[in-house]
Design an enzyme around this catalytic site. Structure first.
Site, PDB file in Angstrom:
ATOM      1  N   GLY A   1       0.820  -1.199   0.000  1.00 29.82           N
ATOM      2  CA  GLY A   1       0.000   0.000   0.000  1.00 29.82           C
ATOM      3  C   GLY A   1       0.855   1.251   0.000  1.00 29.82           C
ATOM      4  N   SER A   2       0.327   2.310   0.563  1.00 29.86           N
ATOM      5  CA  SER A   2       0.999   3.606   0.527  1.00 29.86           C
ATOM      6  C   SER A   2       2.038   3.717   1.642  1.00 29.86           C
ATOM      7  CB  SER A   2      -0.018   4.730   0.679  1.00 29.86           C
ATOM      8  OG  SER A   2      -0.541   4.731   2.005  1.00 29.86           O
ATOM      9  N   PRO A   3       3.049   4.573   1.459  1.00 32.26           N
ATOM     10  CA  PRO A   3       4.016   4.804   2.536  1.00 32.26           C
ATOM     11  C   PRO A   3       3.363   5.303   3.823  1.00 32.26           C
ATOM     12  CG  PRO A   3       4.885   5.633   0.463  1.00 32.26           C
ATOM     13  CD  PRO A   3       3.455   5.240   0.201  1.00 32.26           C
TER      14      PRO A   3
ATOM     15  N   VAL B   1       0.354   4.618   5.103  1.00 31.89           N
ATOM     16  CA  VAL B   1      -0.239   3.508   5.844  1.00 31.89           C
ATOM     17  C   VAL B   1       0.844   2.516   6.254  1.00 31.89           C
ATOM     18  CG1 VAL B   1      -1.975   1.672   5.792  1.00 31.89           C
ATOM     19  CG2 VAL B   1      -2.406   3.828   4.606  1.00 31.89           C
ATOM     20  N   GLY B   2       1.899   2.417   5.452  1.00 29.26           N
ATOM     21  CA  GLY B   2       3.017   1.549   5.822  1.00 29.26           C
ATOM     22  C   GLY B   2       3.618   1.932   7.161  1.00 29.26           C
TER      23      GLY B   2
ATOM     24  N   GLU C   1       5.606  -3.370   0.940  1.00 30.58           N
ATOM     25  CA  GLU C   1       5.674  -3.067  -0.488  1.00 30.58           C
ATOM     26  C   GLU C   1       4.921  -1.761  -0.691  1.00 30.58           C
ATOM     27  OE1 GLU C   1       7.401  -4.662  -2.570  1.00 30.58           O
ATOM     28  OE2 GLU C   1       7.678  -6.692  -1.795  1.00 30.58           O
TER      29      GLU C   1
ATOM     30  N   CYS D   1       1.903   0.544  -8.648  1.00 32.30           N
ATOM     31  CA  CYS D   1       2.936   1.082  -7.746  1.00 32.30           C
ATOM     32  C   CYS D   1       4.264   1.311  -8.447  1.00 32.30           C
ATOM     33  CB  CYS D   1       3.117   0.173  -6.533  1.00 32.30           C
ATOM     34  SG  CYS D   1       3.594  -1.522  -6.951  1.00 32.30           S
TER      35      CYS D   1
END
Length: 464
Positions: free
Chosen positions: A188-190, A192-193, A210, A244
């Site tokens: 997902g997105s940085p 939310v990461g 990822e 991505c």
């Protein structure tokens, strides 16, 4: 069941799986998953058409084939990956035998994104099962048709004590992240990461992230503009740019900018026709919020002086934004600061390659970097001068499909790697086992005598 109950039920079988989930059983589970995917092709295509407007061929290429390839590759090489490996002793460990034994981490959590909702959920599951784990899959609620189908596939093809699918929104993800999973695989997105990594820290779970980022394209001097335009158009506009590793923006020598943008326009027309909205080959955006964000980025860039080369047409009700190419986008525009993740492509003219490399290195590390050139020295120079999750030379996207290469990011674009043996390793603990056969260790034990001192000094001289 609640997310906590699902976790508890699967984790209860960890001890039995450690010895009973043999390689033959793992292969059998993967074979059944592959058969279920083949049997449900039409349902898969219908679900992804509903969620993302994906054309059937694109579903086959980007969702079904990667999972089946992962299963085939993993099944073929699993025995070698899982086999304990002997290692040579170092000088100070002469007389010992060292072995590395891969073992499953236990019960793992896979949080999948909405852009490739089937592939990125079940592809990771293949690696988790191959390594001997039980897995909870949390599909994206933004792709509801595919999420429901993943749950049906798991119920039909996979043992209930091995794989569970938990559907729902943010509150479900939050409750899952509170459980003491042994590994968390997030795509997902940085932003939310960071949330996932913070949650994992509370239970000391290992993580694979990822993520994404602004993946640049560099056209070197003398690059084949037509071939580059075709590759860039394919990589950028597949899945309506919601990839991505899609090209985020293109750096082109100033003298080639006009010819390259003309070639891009021609390739877009060749791929999607004069009106991409009616094309059966062009996908749609995931939802209204994503549409509004992209339309806002585009409108702001145009208001700040960007030049529209092609595209720009948009229809919110249809979740449609045309393949769009811009030039002269000001550096302060949000389009140049945020990951675009949609069918809008800025083309940036450059005079000096050093300026481009400095700009790339000054930003967050991207998940991919693409370079178009036949100059081997330039390939080596740019590969060495930049940091990215991966590099594609005269190609876009395809490195994701190469199962003998690791796939992953670095820094803001990710942590860890997946696919093939790297996916197996991500879900495994490589346990070292050291056997003492005839090692000379007694002189190193207390009480420390003059003989101990001489022996330690001799060992230090030998190794250092």
């Amino acid at each position: 069941m609640t997310p906590a109950e699902v976790y508890t039920q699967l984790a209860a079988g960890d001890a039995a799986r450690r010895t009973g989930f043999t390689l033959a059983k793992r292969r059998a589970v993967l074979a059944k998953l592959a058969a279920e995917l083949r049997a449900r092709e039409s349902e898969i295509m219908a679900a992804l058409a509903a969620d993302l407007g994906k054309p059937p061929v694109e579903v086959r290429i980007s969702e079904i084939i990667p999972i089946l390839s992962e299963i085939r590759h993993t099944t073929k090489h699993l025995k070698r990956w899982a086999k304990p490996r002997r290692v040579w002793p170092t000088l100070s460990m002469l007389g010992t035998r060292g072995t590395i034994r891969p073992e499953p981490k236990g019960t793992v959590l896979i949080i999948a994104p909405w852009n490739y909702p089937l592939c990125l959920a079940l592809g990771s599951l293949v690696s988790a099962i191959a390594a001997g784990n039980a897995a909870v899959i949390k599909p994206s609620e933004l792709a509801p048709a595919t999420s429901a189908l993943i749950a049906q596939i798991a119920a039909a093809a996979l043992p209930a004590d091995l794989v569970a699918v938990v559907e729902g929104g943010v509150e479900v993800s939050t409750e899952l992240l509170a459980q003491p999973f042994d590994h968390i695989f997030f795509t997902g997105s940085p932003a939310v990461g960071r949330v996932v990594m913070a949650a994992a820290a509370k239970t000391l779970a290992s993580v694979t992230l990822e993520l994404g980022g602004k993946s640049p394209v560099i056209l070197g001097p003398g690059a084949n503009l037509q071939k580059a335009a075709r590759m860039v158009a394919w990589g950028k506009f597949q899945n309506a740019g919601q990839t991505c590793i899609a090209p985020d923006h293109v750096y082109v020598p100033r003298a080639d900018q006009a010819a390259f943008t003309q070639a891009l326009r021609a390739e877009i027309a060749k791929m999607y026709g004069a009106t991409p909205e009616t094309s059966r080959s062009f996908a749609r955006l995931i939802g209204a919020r994503h549409f509004s964000r992209l339309k806002g980025l585009l409108d702001e860039a145009l208001a700040k002086g960007a030049t529209l080369i092609t595209g720009g047409e948009a229809e919110e009700a249809a979740r449609y934004l045309a393949p769009t190419v811009l030039t002269d986008v000001p550096g302060e525009a949000a389009l140049m600061r945020e990951e675009i993740f949609g069918p809008v492509l800025p083309v940036i003219a450059y005079d000096a390659l050093e300026t481009v490399l400095a700009e790339i290195e000054a930003g967050e590390k991207p998940l991919a970097l693409y370079l178009f050139t036949k100059d081997r020295a330039l390939i080596n120079r740019i590969s060495a001068a930049t940091t990215s999750g991966g590099v594609g030379v005269n190609v876009t996207l395809a490195h994701f499909l190469h199962l003998n290469l690791p796939f992953g990011g670095v820094g803001n674009s990710g942590l860890g790697a997946a696919h093939g043996r790297w996916g197996f390793a991500a879900f495994s603990h490589e346990k070292p086992i050291l056997e003492n056969r005839f090692a000379v260790l007694d002189p190193l034990m207390p009480p420390y005598t003059k003989m101990s001192a001489r022996f330690a000094k001799a060992v230090q001289k030998l190794v250092g």
